[in-house]
Design an enzyme around this catalytic site. Structure first.
Site, PDB file in Angstrom:
ATOM      1  CD  GLU A 244     101.912  34.830 -17.999  1.00  0.00           C
ATOM      2  OE1 GLU A 244     101.019  34.041 -17.650  1.00  0.00           O
ATOM      3  OE2 GLU A 244     102.636  34.624 -18.976  1.00  0.00           O
TER       4      GLU A 244
ATOM      5  CG  ASP B 239     101.730  26.084 -16.332  1.00  0.00           C
ATOM      6  OD1 ASP B 239     102.758  26.531 -15.805  1.00  0.00           O
ATOM      7  OD2 ASP B 239     101.738  25.099 -17.088  1.00  0.00           O
TER       8      ASP B 239
ATOM      9  CG  ASP C  39      99.923  27.967 -19.867  1.00  0.00           C
ATOM     10  OD1 ASP C  39     100.528  28.964 -19.431  1.00  0.00           O
ATOM     11  OD2 ASP C  39     100.488  27.029 -20.442  1.00  0.00           O
TER      12      ASP C  39
END
Length: 833
Positions: free
Chosen positions: A644, A676, A608
């Site tokens: 990201e 995730d 994540d």
């Protein structure tokens, strides 16, 4: 139009053959409706006999022989399992259909001479829309979509320039008939128009009904009801996903917040205002738009002037008065700055546009951290936002009826031949077998539909106890009583957990200043100390961050931070002490429980990424992998990055493989990655940038280990409903839906892992990006459900697999409080719980 039809139209002479027939057909398609003679756009060669098997010799003939066709359809992907008991459910999806003889047809629009201004191109095209059916979607450039197919491949129109009145020739050339799956973006544009026709206002990504807002005056909040709608192509065809949404607004404005801060802390006015407003989202009700505050312009005020698009200068006071009828009361307030990125004219490059906002007209949105920690506020808000399955289906039905009863909205759909069904779609789902929780001394507990084993946890020993012989409690002098009681309760509790907890070192401080706690860390931390417990008088982010930096980076040691108010509640003191003890066990490498997972020599990874709310800090990518077959010991590491999609996963994977071999004795046979934080638009980048890092690492180690890479999405609008005796209800935990509403071109499934006591449960969406390990659907679905039972900070199931939640907690701790990579000596402990 076929060549044979062209023959029959020429009744005054014998039909031409061969190449002449092709050229005649092409000229007939160039004929403009309403003009007797064909436009001589290109000189056609004289007709002559066409020899057998002769290739076309001109571009005109080649273009005619190869008429534009629709793009080939991708194969349908399915990841359907069979295990579990069947259950009939429905979901918040409604089928869409297209009338016969209608569809979406793409055309290319050109102007001669060229028309540069987009508004002028719109005006020229609109002047001829009656001849093209009257309905269109035009991007202002060259792409035109029509719901009907024009009778000619290329149609020329003679038009007038709206300003100079010069002649302009507009050509509309047919490109292709698009499949429904290719028109998803267009259909979503249509439903945005439907929302506007229903007089709903866009706030963020969704649409809300401001006229039906519900006030919560005691907390100065209001709740707007609304909808989230999205059209996409699924295994079951083209469907509309619709979910009821709520937006919580604060009736306070940014100016009122500034005034409150000035009254409370005038000495830190600018610092506190910046902390509360920068990165916050505000709503301006005069145009129903939301903005992210990027900066505060302290040296500017509403008296300042700016240039309009006409070049005239006008003050903010005059602008709001003339355009919105709003009168600014405070002329001395600073302005808020929003930076909007827009495309440069005639360029793909981006530029920043500065938008100045007046705090007096900016309503604050969302809830602050203080509000979220207030039980009374959250309880009152939940009465309006956590709606039941029956209420959600009622909202969906109301939306469909509103569309069909609104002539303007109905016409938007019927103009494109689109029909929306009345009822939601029915599905065949499956319920996985409930899991058995395994505690210490071989005790087993069969879970029920509530999937909660808190009571059993308090009555049984933990799976992997850890004796605590050397530990310390650091506290302010005024919290001496609760510190002594905590030490006594912890020592009594050790026996029931199957472990020994000895008396701690008590370290009292004269005050609760940050420097005092930091100094205590430097004094008491040594190699023999196992864990440090801190008792803070109040919730203070600066104090928490300072202490965590010491114990995670400079002097690494497992630590536990507690608010003294939590320990003052005598009625819940045993439950609170048990929770603290369990967290300390995890932070020391112990294990609380497990479930039976028959996957031997498998490495399961959770990933994540944390992003700073203000965008001023680097993103933090957390990487968590198991070290044993009971999935009770984990290796955790982090990397700092700028986006990201991570390009540092190779380093984390190498460390995890080496640590796995150190604990397990060999490398894993299969690796399953649960990723995730990836949105729909990032899946292709994830497949191209992240998956190869794992594959290349396995090749570098010369391992035959196979990989399965799964994207986990929890922020979705899909809702699944079961049929109960009293109407629609939440489906039981373990419900799997893997067809009809799954993506048409992705291998995916939905899992409902938990039970909720209030509102509607949200399923989790799993997308299999790569599966060289050839793991069967049943096996992967069961693995995902089992892992939802193994998060040690909650004695029940959670929404995502445990390693994903561990990665989330780790990324948040580092990104929000530490800001640096923690010491590697803590990597085999769950020190971030």
């Amino acid at each position: 139009m076929s060549v044979l039809m062209c023959y029959r139209e020429m009744a005054d002479k014998p039909p031409p053959r061969g190449r002449a027939a092709l050229l005649e057909a092409f000229k007939s398609r160039l004929t403009k409706p309403g003009i007797d003679k064909p436009l001589q756009e290109e000189e056609a060669p004289k007709p002559r006999a066409l020899e057998p098997q002769t290739e076309p010799t001109t571009k005109i003939e080649e273009a005619l022989l190869k008429e534009p066709e629709s793009s080939p359809e991708l194969s349908v992907c399915s990841f359907k399992g069979t295990s579990g008991s069947p259950i009939y459910v429905t979901a918040n999806y409604i089928r869409l259909s297209i009338e016969k003889n209608k569809g979406v047809f793409e055309y290319d629009v050109r102007f001669v001479p060229e028309v540069d201004a987009k508004p002028l191109r719109y005006r020229i095209l609109n002047s001829k829309m009656e001849e093209m059916g009257g309905v269109r979607i035009f991007d202002g450039g060259s792409v035109l979509y029509l719901p009907i197919q024009l009778p000619y491949v290329k149609t020329l129109f003679k038009c007038k320039h709206p300003i100079s009145q010069d002649d302009v020739e507009m050509s509309v050339s047919f490109k292709k008939a698009k499949r429904l799956g290719e028109c998803v973006h267009l259909f979503n544009v249509l439903f945005k128009r439907v929302m506007n026709a229903l007089e709903l206002s866009r706030v963020g990504r969704n649409y809300f009904d401001g006229s039906n807002a519900t006030l919560i005056p005691q907390h100065r909040l209001e709740v707007l009801p609304g909808y989230a709608v999205a059209v996409d192509e699924y295994e079951g065809g083209l469907m509309l996903c619709m979910d009821a949404q709520h937006r919580v607004l604060r009736t306070d404005t940014a100016l009122q917040l500034m005034n409150d801060i000035m009254r409370r802390t005038p000495e830190k006015f600018k610092t506190d205002v910046s902390k509360h407003l920068i990165g916050a989202i505000v709503l301006t009700k005069y145009n129903n738009k939301t903005y992210i505050i990027d900066d505060i312009l302290w040296d500017h005020s509403p008296r300042d002037k700016f240039k309009t698009h006409t070049g005239n200068e006008i003050s903010f006071i005059e602008y709001y008065k003339n355009n919105y009828g709003l009168t600014i009361q405070d002329y001395e307030q600073p302005l808020l700055l929003h930076l909007q990125k827009v495309h440069k004219s005639k360029s793909a490059d981006m530029e920043e546009r500065h938008i100045c906002l007046v705090p007096e007209f900016c309503n604050l949105t969302g809830l602050t951290d203080e509000m979220r920690s207030d039980f009374r506020i959250m309880k009152d808000v939940a009465q309006f936002t956590r709606i039941t399955p029956a209420q959600r289906l009622q909202a969906l039905k109301k939306y469909v009826n509103n569309v069909k009863n609104c002539e303007k909205a109905k016409r938007i759909l019927t103009d494109w031949g689109m029909q929306i069904e009345n009822a939601t779609i029915d599905l065949n789902a499956r319920i996985l077998t409930p899991e058995i929780i395994i505690f210490g001394q071989g005790v087993r507990h069969q879970t029920d539909q509530k999937t909660d084993w808190t009571g059993q946890l308090s009555r049984n020993t933990v799976l992997g106890p850890v004796d605590i012989h050397s530990w310390a409690i650091v506290y302010a002098e005024k919290d001496s009583r609760v510190a002594r009681e905590l030490a006594e309760n912890m020592m009594r509790l050790g026996t029931s957990l199957g472990m020994e907890i000895r008396k701690p070192r008590m370290h009292s401080l004269n005050n609760d200043k940050t420097n005092s706690f930091v100094g205590a860390c430097n004094q008491i931390i040594n190699d023999t100390l196992q864990v440090v417990v801190f008792i803070f008088p109040t919730i203070r982010q600066d104090l928490y961050s300072a202490v965590k930096k010491i114990v995670c980076v400079h002097s690494p040691i497992p630590s536990q931070c507690i608010i003294s108010k939590t320990l003052n509640n005598q009625k819940r003191i045993r439950a609170v002490t048990l929770k603290i003890a369990l967290q300390i066990i995890c932070k020391l490498g112990g294990a609380l429980w497990t479930v039976h997972i028959p996957c031997k020599s498998w490495m399961v990874i959770g990933i994540d990424v944390y992003h700073s709310a203000t965008g001023g800090k680097q993103s933090v990518c957390a990487f968590v992998a198991n070290l044993n077959d009971t999935y009770s010991r984990w290796y955790s590491t982090v990397t700092l990055q700028d986006r990201e999609i991570s390009n540092h996963l190779r380093i984390c994977f190498v460390k995890s493989l080496e640590k796995y071999r150190e604990y397990y004795g060999s490398y894993p046979d299969k690796v399953v990655v649960f990723r995730d934080g990836i949105g729909e638009g990032q899946i292709s980048h994830c497949r191209e940038l992240e998956v190869p890092q794992f594959e290349d690492t396995l090749k570098q180690f010369q391992l035959d280990t196979k990989l399965c890479f799964v994207v986990v999405q929890k922020r979705i609008n899909t809702r699944i409903f079961a049929s109960g005796q009293r109407g629609p209800e939440n489906p039981p935990p373990g419900t799997i839906v893997d067809d009809v509403i799954t993506r048409r071109h992705l291998f995916d499934f939905y899992l409902v892992p938990q039970s909720v006591g209030q509102g509607t449960v949200t399923p989790t969406h799993y997308i299999i990006v790569s599966n060289t390990a050839a793991i069967k659907p049943d096996h992967l679905q069961k693995l995902a459900y089992k892992l939802c039972h193994l998060y040690y900070n909650w004695s029940g199931t959670i929404r995502v697999p445990a390693p994903c939640q561990y990665a989330h907690k780790l990324a948040y701790l580092v990104g929000q409080h530490i800001g640096k990579v923690p010491s590697e000596t803590l990597n085999t402990y769950l020190y971030y719980l």
